[in-house]
Design an enzyme around this catalytic site. Sequence first.
Site, PDB file in Angstrom:
ATOM      1  CG  ASN A   9      -1.729   1.218   1.420  1.00  0.00           C
ATOM      2  OD1 ASN A   9      -1.811   2.044   0.510  1.00  0.00           O
ATOM      3  ND2 ASN A   9      -2.349   1.364   2.580  1.00  0.00           N
ATOM      4  CD1 TRP A  10       3.415   1.178  -3.011  1.00  0.00           C
ATOM      5  CD2 TRP A  10       3.375   2.464  -4.844  1.00  0.00           C
ATOM      6  NE1 TRP A  10       4.123   0.538  -3.990  1.00  0.00           N
ATOM      7  CE2 TRP A  10       4.106   1.298  -5.131  1.00  0.00           C
ATOM      8  CE3 TRP A  10       3.202   3.414  -5.850  1.00  0.00           C
ATOM      9  CZ2 TRP A  10       4.680   1.066  -6.386  1.00  0.00           C
ATOM     10  CZ3 TRP A  10       3.763   3.182  -7.100  1.00  0.00           C
ATOM     11  CH2 TRP A  10       4.504   2.016  -7.361  1.00  0.00           C
ATOM     12  CE  LYS A  11      -0.042   3.404   4.898  1.00  0.00           C
ATOM     13  NZ  LYS A  11      -0.171   3.585   6.317  1.00  0.00           N
ATOM     14  CG  HIS A  94      -5.819   1.560   5.259  1.00  0.00           C
ATOM     15  ND1 HIS A  94      -5.426   2.523   6.168  1.00  0.00           N
ATOM     16  CD2 HIS A  94      -4.747   0.747   5.074  1.00  0.00           C
ATOM     17  CE1 HIS A  94      -4.164   2.289   6.516  1.00  0.00           C
ATOM     18  NE2 HIS A  94      -3.729   1.222   5.866  1.00  0.00           N
ATOM     19  CD  GLU A  96      -3.225   5.388   6.861  1.00  0.00           C
ATOM     20  OE1 GLU A  96      -3.174   5.456   5.625  1.00  0.00           O
ATOM     21  OE2 GLU A  96      -2.276   4.945   7.550  1.00  0.00           O
ATOM     22  CD  GLU A 166      -3.322  -2.893   7.379  1.00  0.00           C
ATOM     23  OE1 GLU A 166      -2.191  -3.035   6.918  1.00  0.00           O
ATOM     24  OE2 GLU A 166      -4.031  -1.907   7.158  1.00  0.00           O
ATOM     25  N   GLY A 172       2.484   1.958  10.811  1.00  0.00           N
ATOM     26  CA  GLY A 172       3.410   3.089  10.707  1.00  0.00           C
ATOM     27  C   GLY A 172       4.152   3.423  11.984  1.00  0.00           C
ATOM     28  CB  SER A 210       5.421  -2.031  12.063  1.00  0.00           C
ATOM     29  OG  SER A 210       4.996  -0.704  12.314  1.00  0.00           O
ATOM     30  N   GLY A 231       2.921  -1.202   4.316  1.00  0.00           N
ATOM     31  CA  GLY A 231       2.884   0.227   3.987  1.00  0.00           C
ATOM     32  C   GLY A 231       4.280   0.738   3.683  1.00  0.00           C
ATOM     33  N   GLY A 232       4.922   1.315   4.691  1.00  0.00           N
ATOM     34  CA  GLY A 232       6.219   1.985   4.504  1.00  0.00           C
ATOM     35  C   GLY A 232       7.244   1.166   3.738  1.00  0.00           C
TER      36      GLY A 232
HETATM   37  C1  PEP Z   1      -0.681   0.050   6.258  1.00  0.00           C
HETATM   38  O1  PEP Z   1      -0.864   1.252   6.245  1.00  0.00           O
HETATM   39  O2  PEP Z   1      -1.527  -0.706   5.737  1.00  0.00           O
HETATM   40  C2  PEP Z   1       0.530  -0.475   6.887  1.00  0.00           C
HETATM   41  C3  PEP Z   1       0.537  -1.724   7.234  1.00  0.00           C
HETATM   42  O3  PEP Z   1       1.552   0.412   7.078  1.00  0.00           O
HETATM   43  P1  PEP Z   1       3.026   0.070   7.694  1.00  0.00           P
HETATM   44  O4  PEP Z   1       3.526  -1.183   7.033  1.00  0.00           O
HETATM   45  O5  PEP Z   1       3.852   1.264   7.331  1.00  0.00           O
HETATM   46  O6  PEP Z   1       2.853  -0.108   9.160  1.00  0.00           O
END
Ligand code: PEP
Length: 255
Positions: A9-11, A94, A96, A166, A172, A210, A231-232
Site C-alpha cells: 500500500n503506497w498510500k 483501511h 486511515e 491491521e 506506521g 510495521s 505500507g512503509g
Molecule cells: C498500512 O498502512 O496498511 C501499513 C501496514 O503500514 P506500515 O507497514 O507502514 O505499518
Amino acid sequence: MRSKLIAGNWKMNGSRAQNEDLLNALKTATLTSQTNLAIFPPAPYLMQCQSILSGSKIQYGAQDISAQQNGAYTGEWSGAMLADCGCQMVIVGHSERRTYHNESSSYVAEKTATALANGLRPIVCVGESAQQRQDNQTKATIEAQLLPVLTRCPKDAWSKIIVAYEPIWAIGSGVAANPEDAEDVHQFIRDLITNKVNQAQETLILYGGSVKANNAQTFFAMPNIDGALVGGASLQAHDFLMIAQAAARAQESTN
Ligand code: PEP
C-alpha cells in the site's frame, strides 16, 4: 493450499519518476514460488502501473473504491473504472479511511460488495485501536467490523475476499504485533468466517502493521497468516522484495 500474497500500500506517496524505478525493479525480480505480489499506488498512477507491469505477474489495484456505480459523486471512482484500468484488487476499509473519512463498517461492506460485483478482489482491512486492545476488545472490534461484510456479501465470495488484520497501533509505528498474538487473531477471523458461511479455508488473511524485512519471516511461519499488507516498506523495492522472499521461503517449507 493457500498461496501467500504480499500487498504493498503506497498510500499518498510517489511520483511518476519514482514509480517508474520502483515498478521496474519489482518487475524484473524473480520469485521462486507461488508467492503473489500486488501493489496499490495512488489512483492517478494506476495507468502507469498498467503500462509498466504489462506482461508481468504483479497485480495492482486502488486504495479505495466508491460504493456507487456511477454518476454525480465528485472525487470518487467506480469499480467499473478500476476494472477498466486493469486493476484486479482494491483495498477497502483501511483504518486511515475509517478514521479520516468516517467510513463505517456497513459502508465498508457496501464497498466490498461493489468491488466483487465488478470482478475485483477486495482486501478488507480490520483492526483494533490501542485503547480497544488495552480494554481487551480486540476480537469484539474485529467481529463488529466483519459482520456487515459477512451479511452483505455472497457466501461463495470468501475465496475472493481477502481480509487484512491491521492493528491500528502497529500501522506506521515501527511496533509490529507479536506474531503469536497476530496468529491468534487470524485464527479467530478464520473461525468467524467458517461459523457464518462455512467457506474460510481459501480465504487469504494478511497481517499488516510495521512488517519489515527483518520481522516478516516470523509472521509467515504462522499457519493462518497468508501474507502481509505492507505500507512503509513497500516504497523501497529492496525491502519489499525481501519481504516477498521471506514469504516465498515460508511457502516452500510448507509445500
Ligand atoms: C498500512 O498502512 O496498511 C501499513 C501496514 O503500514 P506500515 O507497514 O507502514 O505499518
